[in-house]
Scaffold this motif. Sequence first.
Motif, short mmCIF file in Angstrom:
data_model
loop_
_atom_site.label_atom_id
_atom_site.label_comp_id
_atom_site.label_asym_id
_atom_site.label_seq_id
_atom_site.Cartn_x
_atom_site.Cartn_y
_atom_site.Cartn_z
N ARG A 90 0.83 -1.20 0.00
CA ARG A 90 0.00 0.00 0.00
C ARG A 90 0.87 1.26 0.00
O ARG A 90 0.48 2.29 -0.58
CB ARG A 90 -0.93 -0.02 1.21
CG ARG A 90 -2.07 -1.03 1.05
CD ARG A 90 -2.92 -1.14 2.29
NE ARG A 90 -4.06 -2.03 2.08
CZ ARG A 90 -4.82 -2.51 3.04
NH1 ARG A 90 -4.57 -2.18 4.31
NH2 ARG A 90 -5.83 -3.32 2.76
N TYR A 115 3.82 1.57 -1.50
CA TYR A 115 4.29 1.77 -2.87
C TYR A 115 3.16 2.26 -3.77
O TYR A 115 3.40 3.03 -4.71
CB TYR A 115 4.88 0.47 -3.41
CG TYR A 115 6.17 0.06 -2.73
CD1 TYR A 115 7.16 1.00 -2.48
CD2 TYR A 115 6.40 -1.26 -2.33
CE1 TYR A 115 8.35 0.65 -1.84
CE2 TYR A 115 7.59 -1.62 -1.70
CZ TYR A 115 8.55 -0.66 -1.46
OH TYR A 115 9.73 -1.01 -0.83
N GLU A 116 1.95 1.82 -3.48
CA GLU A 116 0.81 2.31 -4.24
C GLU A 116 0.58 3.80 -3.95
O GLU A 116 0.32 4.59 -4.86
CB GLU A 116 -0.44 1.52 -3.88
CG GLU A 116 -1.67 1.95 -4.67
CD GLU A 116 -2.92 1.18 -4.30
OE1 GLU A 116 -4.01 1.61 -4.70
OE2 GLU A 116 -2.80 0.15 -3.59
N LYS A 117 0.70 4.17 -2.68
CA LYS A 117 0.53 5.57 -2.30
C LYS A 117 1.58 6.45 -2.94
O LYS A 117 1.31 7.60 -3.31
CB LYS A 117 0.61 5.69 -0.77
CG LYS A 117 0.39 7.10 -0.25
CD LYS A 117 0.47 7.14 1.27
CE LYS A 117 0.27 8.55 1.80
NZ LYS A 117 0.36 8.61 3.28
N ILE A 125 2.95 1.73 -8.12
CA ILE A 125 2.05 0.77 -8.74
C ILE A 125 0.65 1.38 -8.75
O ILE A 125 0.35 2.24 -7.92
CB ILE A 125 2.01 -0.59 -8.00
CG1 ILE A 125 1.59 -0.40 -6.53
CG2 ILE A 125 3.35 -1.30 -8.10
CD1 ILE A 125 1.35 -1.70 -5.80
N GLY A 126 -0.18 0.92 -9.68
CA GLY A 126 -1.53 1.45 -9.78
C GLY A 126 -2.54 0.39 -10.15
O GLY A 126 -3.01 0.34 -11.29
N PRO A 127 -2.87 -0.49 -9.21
CA PRO A 127 -3.82 -1.57 -9.50
C PRO A 127 -5.20 -1.02 -9.84
O PRO A 127 -5.61 0.03 -9.35
CB PRO A 127 -3.85 -2.37 -8.19
CG PRO A 127 -3.47 -1.38 -7.14
CD PRO A 127 -2.46 -0.49 -7.78
N ARG A 146 -9.17 -3.42 -4.79
CA ARG A 146 -8.02 -3.40 -5.71
C ARG A 146 -7.91 -4.76 -6.39
O ARG A 146 -8.03 -5.79 -5.73
CB ARG A 146 -6.73 -3.09 -4.95
CG ARG A 146 -6.68 -1.73 -4.29
CD ARG A 146 -5.40 -1.61 -3.46
NE ARG A 146 -5.26 -0.31 -2.82
CZ ARG A 146 -5.81 0.02 -1.66
NH1 ARG A 146 -6.58 -0.86 -1.01
NH2 ARG A 146 -5.61 1.21 -1.13
N TYR A 188 -5.15 -6.70 -8.43
CA TYR A 188 -3.76 -6.72 -8.89
C TYR A 188 -3.57 -7.75 -10.01
O TYR A 188 -4.21 -8.81 -10.02
CB TYR A 188 -2.83 -7.06 -7.73
CG TYR A 188 -2.85 -6.02 -6.63
CD1 TYR A 188 -1.94 -4.97 -6.61
CD2 TYR A 188 -3.79 -6.08 -5.60
CE1 TYR A 188 -1.96 -4.02 -5.60
CE2 TYR A 188 -3.82 -5.13 -4.59
CZ TYR A 188 -2.90 -4.11 -4.60
OH TYR A 188 -2.93 -3.16 -3.60
N ASP A 217 1.48 -6.12 -12.13
CA ASP A 217 1.70 -5.42 -10.85
C ASP A 217 2.68 -6.19 -9.98
O ASP A 217 3.55 -5.59 -9.32
CB ASP A 217 0.37 -5.25 -10.10
CG ASP A 217 -0.57 -4.28 -10.79
OD1 ASP A 217 -0.08 -3.27 -11.33
OD2 ASP A 217 -1.79 -4.53 -10.79
#
Length: 222
Positions: free
Chosen positions: A18, A20-22, A26-28, A37, A39, A43
Amino acid sequence: MRISEVAERTGLSISNIRFYEKKGLIGPQREKESNYRNYTDEDVMRLKRIILYRKMDLPVETIGRILIEEEDANHVLKDHLQVLLDKQQMIQNSVDLCNKVIEDQIDGVLDVEYYLNYVKEEEEKGNFFAMIDDVVEEFAAFTNFDRFVGSTAMGWRFFTNPVLNRIINVIWFLLFISIPIIGIIDDCLDENGFRVQSLVLWIIWILVFGLSFLRFHRKSKF
């Protein structure tokens, strides 16, 4: 796939994923009905690339630029390798100094001035030792200054040169200190009279910023 499966396949914790997404690494996709989400294998592979780069001690911001192809990975890694080699040499110098002190202590008397002069002479030759953490370095870390510098094309040079890094950190520290001081002086010298409300806001700013830094300082000691 769900985030728990991704965590199992990558070895990362759910909070890491989360994070790394923030950070936008990454953008699932999200399912329209449940908003969960979703993935993909892509991803997962992207996360594995992130893990690999983090194992090289690359900053998250730098990894982000590589992933979106703003910078050539090979070029970045060559520059980063030099940073690591400089750190390695600095650590080795500290190891050598530690061994020298241990080997010299025959009678148990530590000649501090002798060793400080030795360090000074070696640093004048370009052989730097471990940097001493003080309020300036802590303030740079508190304000994420490395992130701002690292986002520039020449940022890595500031990190590889200990003297330049120190100078930049001091300038950054003085800049933040001068902002409220200039604001307060400006309020006092205002032609329309003393601005109480503005002064109160500056005092609140100093208190909030100061207390936040103190909290950071205490946490960094553990």
